[in-house]
Design an enzyme around this catalytic site. Structure first.
Site, short mmCIF file in Angstrom:
data_model
loop_
_atom_site.label_atom_id
_atom_site.label_comp_id
_atom_site.label_asym_id
_atom_site.label_seq_id
_atom_site.Cartn_x
_atom_site.Cartn_y
_atom_site.Cartn_z
N ILE A 88 -2.95 -4.76 -4.20
CA ILE A 88 -1.69 -4.02 -4.24
C ILE A 88 -1.81 -2.68 -3.52
O ILE A 88 -2.86 -2.04 -3.54
CB ILE A 88 -1.23 -3.80 -5.70
N HIS A 91 3.82 1.79 -0.24
CA HIS A 91 4.40 2.33 0.99
C HIS A 91 5.55 3.25 0.59
O HIS A 91 6.28 2.96 -0.37
CB HIS A 91 4.94 1.22 1.88
N ALA A 151 -4.89 2.34 4.13
CA ALA A 151 -5.10 0.98 3.62
C ALA A 151 -4.79 -0.02 4.73
O ALA A 151 -3.93 0.22 5.59
CB ALA A 151 -4.19 0.73 2.43
N GLY A 153 -4.25 -4.38 5.54
CA GLY A 153 -4.07 -5.75 5.07
C GLY A 153 -3.40 -6.55 6.16
O GLY A 153 -2.37 -6.13 6.69
N GLY A 164 -0.61 -4.94 8.66
CA GLY A 164 -1.39 -3.97 9.39
C GLY A 164 -1.94 -2.84 8.55
O GLY A 164 -2.71 -3.06 7.62
N CYS A 182 -5.19 -0.96 -4.16
CA CYS A 182 -6.02 -2.00 -3.54
C CYS A 182 -6.93 -2.69 -4.55
O CYS A 182 -7.92 -3.34 -4.18
CB CYS A 182 -6.84 -1.43 -2.38
#
Length: 234
Positions: A88, A91, A151, A153, A164, A182
């Site tokens: 997780i 944003h 972060a 992903g 990204g 995360c």
């Protein structure tokens, strides 16, 4: 030198942006399957700033969201399970989210190397601001000391990437208190604003990210309007 199309979407909701990524990815894959030689869509890098949203990767633990649905409504946040790797993350305003949609056959077919390149872009940006950032073993992302500043992903289909990175610029870090970022316990989060002690010029940060992305991936970056890109993917 390979060309990279760059589009800054500004402030956009998460799901429509995800759909747009998928449409660009699908077009690149379609032309790739057809072995189209002329007028193929180039790689694309999207920049966006999302309203408050928590996204959970396909291998993540929903228990790492520490807030109830009612609480999320109270803080104007949403929650979206998605298909990228990782756990997780958050944003929100003041955060630079970048979605590189790259055909890795144009670069190298190695997702681990791709993630390291994205990390190196962010490490270089931090160095521009006088901070030593780096990696932690088995923990994807970019760290300044024991605090994560960026972060990552990603997901790839036929070696064409989506999702990204999320770089904290002037981010309200309080929103990370409502998750286990995360899925990693015992670590913190930081931002350029926190490290500098003042608001950072977000346009300057974007320009630095583009410069290092161009250098590391050896691409020439060309700005494109959304309407033009939409025509290319129809």
């Amino acid at each position: 030198m390979k060309k990279l199309l760059h589009l800054d979407l500004g402030h956009q909701e998460y799901i429509p942006t995800w759909d747009f990524q998928l449409a660009v990815q699908a077009k690149i894959i379609q032309e790739k399957r057809a072995e189209q030689k002329e007028n193929r869509l180039e790689d694309v890098l999207l920049f966006v700033e999302h309203p408050h949203v928590y996204t959970l990767g396909k291998s993540g633990d929903a228990g790492n969201l520490l807030a109830s649905e009612d609480f999320l409504k109270a803080v104007n946040a949403t929650y979206v399970p998605i298909d990228r790797g990782g756990d997780i993350t958050y944003h929100g305003p003041g955060q630079l989210v970048g979605y590189p949609i790259l055909d890795l056959h144009r670069h190298f077919t190695d997702l681990h190397k791709y993630l390291r390149f994205l990390e190196e872009v962010m490490i270089s940006v931090c160095a521009d601001y006088g901070f030593e950032a780096g990696r932690k073993e088995k923990l994807t992302g970019v760290w300044v000391g024991e605090e994560k500043i960026c972060a990552l992903g990603v997901k790839a289909s036929r070696w064409v990437t989506i999702h990204g990175f999320a770089l904290n610029m002037n981010t309200n870090l309080d929103y990370f208190n409502y998750i286990v970022p995360c899925g990693i316990t015992g670590k913190g989060v930081t931002s350029l604003q926190k490290l500098l002690g003042h608001l950072v010029d977000e346009q300057e940060v974007k320009e630095r990210v583009l410069a290092h992305f161009s250098r590391l991936f050896e691409v020439e970056i060309e700005a494109i309007r959304k309407s033009e890109l939409e025509k290319r993917i129809l």
